[in-house]
Design an enzyme around this catalytic site. Structure first.
Site, mmCIF file in Angstrom:
data_model
loop_
_atom_site.group_PDB
_atom_site.id
_atom_site.type_symbol
_atom_site.label_atom_id
_atom_site.label_comp_id
_atom_site.label_asym_id
_atom_site.label_seq_id
_atom_site.Cartn_x
_atom_site.Cartn_y
_atom_site.Cartn_z
ATOM 1 N N HIS A 63 0.882 -1.164 -0.072
ATOM 2 C CA HIS A 63 -0.024 -0.020 0.005
ATOM 3 C C HIS A 63 0.909 1.277 0.199
ATOM 4 O O HIS A 63 0.651 2.235 -0.851
ATOM 5 C CB HIS A 63 -0.938 -0.019 1.318
ATOM 6 C CG HIS A 63 -1.931 1.165 1.425
ATOM 7 N ND1 HIS A 63 -3.168 1.117 0.944
ATOM 8 C CD2 HIS A 63 -1.414 2.385 1.869
ATOM 9 C CE1 HIS A 63 -3.580 2.488 1.308
ATOM 10 N NE2 HIS A 63 -3.006 3.046 1.672
ATOM 11 N N GLU A 64 1.583 1.197 1.025
ATOM 12 C CA GLU A 64 2.600 2.492 1.141
ATOM 13 C C GLU A 64 3.504 2.916 -0.253
ATOM 14 O O GLU A 64 3.892 3.680 -0.587
ATOM 15 C CB GLU A 64 3.539 2.447 2.369
ATOM 16 C CG GLU A 64 2.687 2.494 3.531
ATOM 17 C CD GLU A 64 1.803 3.835 3.819
ATOM 18 O OE1 GLU A 64 2.161 4.709 3.040
ATOM 19 O OE2 GLU A 64 0.765 3.464 4.251
ATOM 20 N N HIS A 91 1.622 4.757 -2.568
ATOM 21 C CA HIS A 91 1.813 6.087 -2.443
ATOM 22 C C HIS A 91 3.475 6.344 -3.281
ATOM 23 O O HIS A 91 3.535 7.571 -3.739
ATOM 24 C CB HIS A 91 1.548 6.424 -1.226
ATOM 25 C CG HIS A 91 0.344 6.246 -0.539
ATOM 26 N ND1 HIS A 91 -0.642 7.002 -1.099
ATOM 27 C CD2 HIS A 91 -0.256 5.657 0.323
ATOM 28 C CE1 HIS A 91 -1.812 6.918 -0.532
ATOM 29 N NE2 HIS A 91 -1.619 5.866 0.498
ATOM 30 N N GLU A 141 -4.565 8.056 -3.233
ATOM 31 C CA GLU A 141 -5.078 6.752 -2.439
ATOM 32 C C GLU A 141 -5.345 6.063 -3.690
ATOM 33 O O GLU A 141 -5.186 4.632 -3.471
ATOM 34 C CB GLU A 141 -6.283 7.260 -1.695
ATOM 35 C CG GLU A 141 -6.765 6.253 -0.479
ATOM 36 C CD GLU A 141 -5.472 5.815 0.518
ATOM 37 O OE1 GLU A 141 -4.894 6.654 0.606
ATOM 38 O OE2 GLU A 141 -5.784 4.933 0.869
#
Ligand code: ZN
Length: 504
Positions: A266-267, A270, A296
């Site tokens: 997830h990170e 980003h 997001e």
């Protein structure tokens, strides 16, 4: 050739970016490296730097320049890049400038008090401790809306902080569509004969081996370790100092391999976005990421559409088996894939699966919208919360700590933030769908551990533009459509219909 005024304006923007960068670095350091005792002086350091940033941004000279250039922008006298720079700077200026200094100070003070009361209330699971402070924050949020101005709902004015192009009505309609699909679809999953227990994947995964493995996966999907780091912190986050120095964090559980892995991917989503912004644009007003929903969307593409896909697990499963002894050895690829995507209605948003997560958000949006519009009262929140949890997710809330008090957003005065999470999911499905359509062999490549085609598409269609286009325009340019629920619904229906053998 830019005018001397524009050059001066850009010099200002560069200085502002460098101060922001320093702020980001001390914030990152606070979460990753700082010894406990450093906290007081660090808080002062952050406050001073934030103050300098604010003062410089609203300084007479800068504002005069900005106003002059805004005139030139309105009269079409600027190049497209210059025009976008002025548009975005003006947007921030309007948000900041409409609030009187007295108000900003009062809001800051109230947030400070409310945050510590919220922590206490959550710990003791007692909403009445937090309620009077939340009441104050709601009054302030309504005041903020009045200062900023709005056409229909005061909530519109609060959304502007996070999603400048969206209004309450549009979000309400999108979420109604989504709810009409998700609530009955979740019931079908619950009634399905397929029962999945993700605890089957629990084992013993030494932290040092996991660190290595997480770095390996982040690198595999394209994270550049020469332009970034992966560290550990209590709450995972990503912060870009500039496109060539992007810091991300994760946290490990020795029992559950997925805990860190899913968070890291997830990170990394980003972080890939931050690294993809052209370095030459850093500090010129365009070299920044778009607002939250687009950011997001990037993390959701990598976390869910790649990280929890059958294709990527084809690649990952043997690698995990080779690296770690334990349950993954005994469980087939198909079962692993299903377990990684297990759906289970639960109390806590941040632990929710991909299907129920949206319902957690819709509930929060509905409540905060009505709070700001004045159609419900703070004292009734626990009751309303618990009723909605029962209606949408079918779960009974045992106490306020696991219910209405679980998120920090409201205690920080962040009304209007929650919708961005769903808008990000919707945009993710649209972006991913468009990339997949353009490159039909993309998923076969991902199954071999090669994610370059997807990253290339994201770089070309999104990352490289920074703030040049608005979110809506980026979406239309790259997918040919504006934001809607169709692609996301199809994605969820196909993926989970398959896992839970639901005939549509
Ligand atoms: Zn995120």
């Amino acid at each position: 050739m830019p005018s001397p005024e524009f050059r001066k304006f850009q010099k200002y923007l560069h200085d502002l970016s460098h101060i922001s960068s320093a702020l980001a670095l001390v914030t990152w350091d606070q979460a990753v490296n700082m010894p406990n005792k450093g906290v007081h002086h660090r808080a002062d350091t952050i406050a001073t730097l934030s103050g300098i940033l604010h003062e410089k941004f609203l300084s007479k000279e800068f504002v005069q320049l900005l106003k002059k250039l805004k005139k030139a922008h309105d009269q079409n006298e600027l190049s497209p890049d210059q025009s976008a720079t002025v548009r975005e700077t003006w947007r921030t200026y309007e948000l900041e400038n409409k609030l009187p200094l007295e108000f900003v100070k009062e809001e800051g003070k109230t947030i400070g008090e409310a945050s510590s009361k919220w922590e206490e209330a959550k710990r003791k699971s007692d909403f009445t401790i937090f309620a009077p402070y939340l009441e104050k924050l709601v009054v302030l949020a309504r005041k903020k809306a009045e200062f900023r101005g709005y056409k229909k709902s005061p909530y519109d004015a609060l959304l502007k902080t996070f999603e400048p192009e969206k209004d309450t009505e549009e979000i309400f309609m999108l979420f109604e569509e989504l709810k009409d699909f998700l609530v009955p679809f979740l019931q079908k999953i619950i009634k399905s004969k397929i029962k999945l227990d993700p605890k089957k994947l629990y084992g013993n995964f030494p932290k040092n081996k996991q660190e290595e493995f997480n770095c390996f996966v982040a690198k595999k999907i394209g994270f550049d370790f020469d332009a970034g780091r992966l560290d550990m912190s209590e709450h995972p986050f990503t912060i870009g100092l500039n496109p060539e120095d992007v810091r991300m964090t994760t946290r490990y559980s020795e029992k559950d391999l997925l805990h860190a892995l899913v968070g890291t991917i997830h990170e990394a989503g980003h972080a890939l976005y931050e690294q993809g912004i052209p370095s030459k644009n850093f500090g010129n007003g365009l070299g920044e990421a778009m607002h939250i929903s687009i950011h997001e969307s990037q993390s959701k593409i990598w976390e869910n559409m790649v990280g929890k896909s059958k294709a990527f697990w084809k690649y990952l499963h043997p690698k995990i088996k080779k690296t770690f002894a334990g349950p993954y050895d005994r469980i087939s690829l198909d079962e692993c894939y299903a377990l990684v995507n297990a759906v289970e209605p639960s109390l806590i948003r941040v632990e929710a699966d991909e299907v129920t997560y949206n319902l957690h958000i819709i509930l929060r949006f509905e409540i905060e919208k009505e709070l700001i519009e004045g159609t419900i009262e703070v004292k009734d929140l626990p009751k309303i919360w618990n009723e909605k949890m029962k209606e949408y997710l079918g779960v009974r809330v045992p106490n306020d700590g696991k219910g209405v008090l679980q998120d920090m957003h409201w205690s920080g005065g962040s009304f209007g933030y929650f919708p961005s999470y769903i808008l990000g999911n919707l945009a993710a499905a649209q972006f991913y769908g468009a990339a997949n359509k353009k490159y039909p062999k993309m998923e076969q490549e991902i199954a071999r551990g090669d994610c370059t085609t997807l990253l290339k598409w994201l770089r070309e269609n999104l990352h490289k533009y920074g703030k040049k286009y608005s979110a809506e325009e980026i979406l239309r340019r790259s997918t040919g459509e504006s934001l809607g629920t169709d692609h996301y619904r199809d994605y969820i229906q196909k993926k989970y219909g398959d896992i839970y053998k639901i005939s549509l």
